[in-house]
Design a protein around this motif. Structure first.
Motif, PDB file in Angstrom:
ATOM      1  N   GLU A 120      44.734  -4.145 -35.301  1.00  0.00           N
ATOM      2  CA  GLU A 120      44.360  -3.638 -36.862  1.00  0.00           C
ATOM      3  C   GLU A 120      45.884  -3.158 -37.530  1.00  0.00           C
ATOM      4  O   GLU A 120      46.050  -3.267 -38.663  1.00  0.00           O
ATOM      5  CB  GLU A 120      43.224  -2.826 -36.967  1.00  0.00           C
ATOM      6  N   VAL A 121      46.691  -2.472 -36.762  1.00  0.00           N
ATOM      7  CA  VAL A 121      47.766  -2.031 -37.142  1.00  0.00           C
ATOM      8  C   VAL A 121      48.566  -3.099 -37.555  1.00  0.00           C
ATOM      9  O   VAL A 121      49.319  -3.298 -38.492  1.00  0.00           O
ATOM     10  CB  VAL A 121      48.436  -1.035 -36.090  1.00  0.00           C
ATOM     11  N   PHE A 179      50.196  -4.312 -41.155  1.00  0.00           N
ATOM     12  CA  PHE A 179      51.602  -4.335 -41.417  1.00  0.00           C
ATOM     13  C   PHE A 179      52.056  -5.772 -41.777  1.00  0.00           C
ATOM     14  O   PHE A 179      52.949  -6.143 -42.641  1.00  0.00           O
ATOM     15  CB  PHE A 179      52.472  -4.385 -39.937  1.00  0.00           C
ATOM     16  N   VAL A 207      42.931  -1.850 -43.696  1.00  0.00           N
ATOM     17  CA  VAL A 207      43.167  -0.368 -43.495  1.00  0.00           C
ATOM     18  C   VAL A 207      41.756   0.113 -43.289  1.00  0.00           C
ATOM     19  O   VAL A 207      41.417   1.013 -42.574  1.00  0.00           O
ATOM     20  CB  VAL A 207      43.658   0.212 -44.790  1.00  0.00           C
ATOM     21  N   VAL A 210      43.094  -1.193 -31.920  1.00  0.00           N
ATOM     22  CA  VAL A 210      43.686  -0.496 -32.836  1.00  0.00           C
ATOM     23  C   VAL A 210      45.332  -1.372 -32.952  1.00  0.00           C
ATOM     24  O   VAL A 210      45.629  -1.399 -34.198  1.00  0.00           O
ATOM     25  CB  VAL A 210      44.042   0.965 -32.075  1.00  0.00           C
ATOM     26  N   GLU A 211      45.909  -1.640 -32.090  1.00  0.00           N
ATOM     27  CA  GLU A 211      46.919  -2.501 -31.933  1.00  0.00           C
ATOM     28  C   GLU A 211      46.931  -3.665 -33.111  1.00  0.00           C
ATOM     29  O   GLU A 211      47.780  -4.020 -33.877  1.00  0.00           O
ATOM     30  CB  GLU A 211      47.705  -2.814 -30.676  1.00  0.00           C
ATOM     31  N   LEU A 220      40.897  -0.637 -39.645  1.00  0.00           N
ATOM     32  CA  LEU A 220      41.616   0.339 -38.728  1.00  0.00           C
ATOM     33  C   LEU A 220      40.858   1.640 -39.031  1.00  0.00           C
ATOM     34  O   LEU A 220      40.606   2.427 -37.903  1.00  0.00           O
ATOM     35  CB  LEU A 220      43.086   0.610 -39.125  1.00  0.00           C
TER      36      LEU A 220
END
Length: 121
Positions: free
Chosen positions: A67-68, A72, A36, A64-65, A39
């Motif tokens: 790190e997301v 998850f 987090v 970004v994708e 991100l």
């Protein structure tokens, strides 16, 4: 793809590498927190407008994708290790939030439920 299938894929990935012993709740929470943070770093110092436009730049979209996805993945693994049914937990939390944030009181308001007046704890 269903949540349980993703959890199985993540668990299999860890098992194939004999990482289960490292995947304690404490370690997973720490790893999740780190991801987090990574991100957050991508959005740090951006204006609201820049953060909205970030995904329009392919060179900035991919990090970004990723790190997301990392966030998850660790969340899926943590829920699996703790035997939390994520779908049931989210559904229950949404029901609770619906009680805490009645539409008539919360509509257009960015305040905590305790500041809405007559909402429930």
């Amino acid at each position: 793809m269903a949540i349980d299938r993703l959890q199985r894929m993540v668990a299999d990935f860890a098992a194939e590498r004999s990482w289960e012993r490292f995947h304690t709740p404490k370690n997973l929470v720490m790893a999740l927190t780190g991801e987090v943070g990574e991100l957050s770093e991508l959005f740090q110092w951006l204006t609201a407008e820049q953060s909205q436009a970030l995904m329009d730049d392919p060179a900035r979209r991919t990090p970004v994708e990723e790190e997301v996805a990392d966030v998850f993945i660790y969340l899926l693994r943590l829920a699996d290790v703790l035997q939390i049914d994520l779908v049931a937990a989210v559904e229950a939390k949404l029901r609770k939030n619906a009680e805490r944030y009645p539409i008539q009181q919360a509509y257009g308001q960015a305040v905590k439920y305790t500041e809405l007046g007559s909402s429930k704890d």
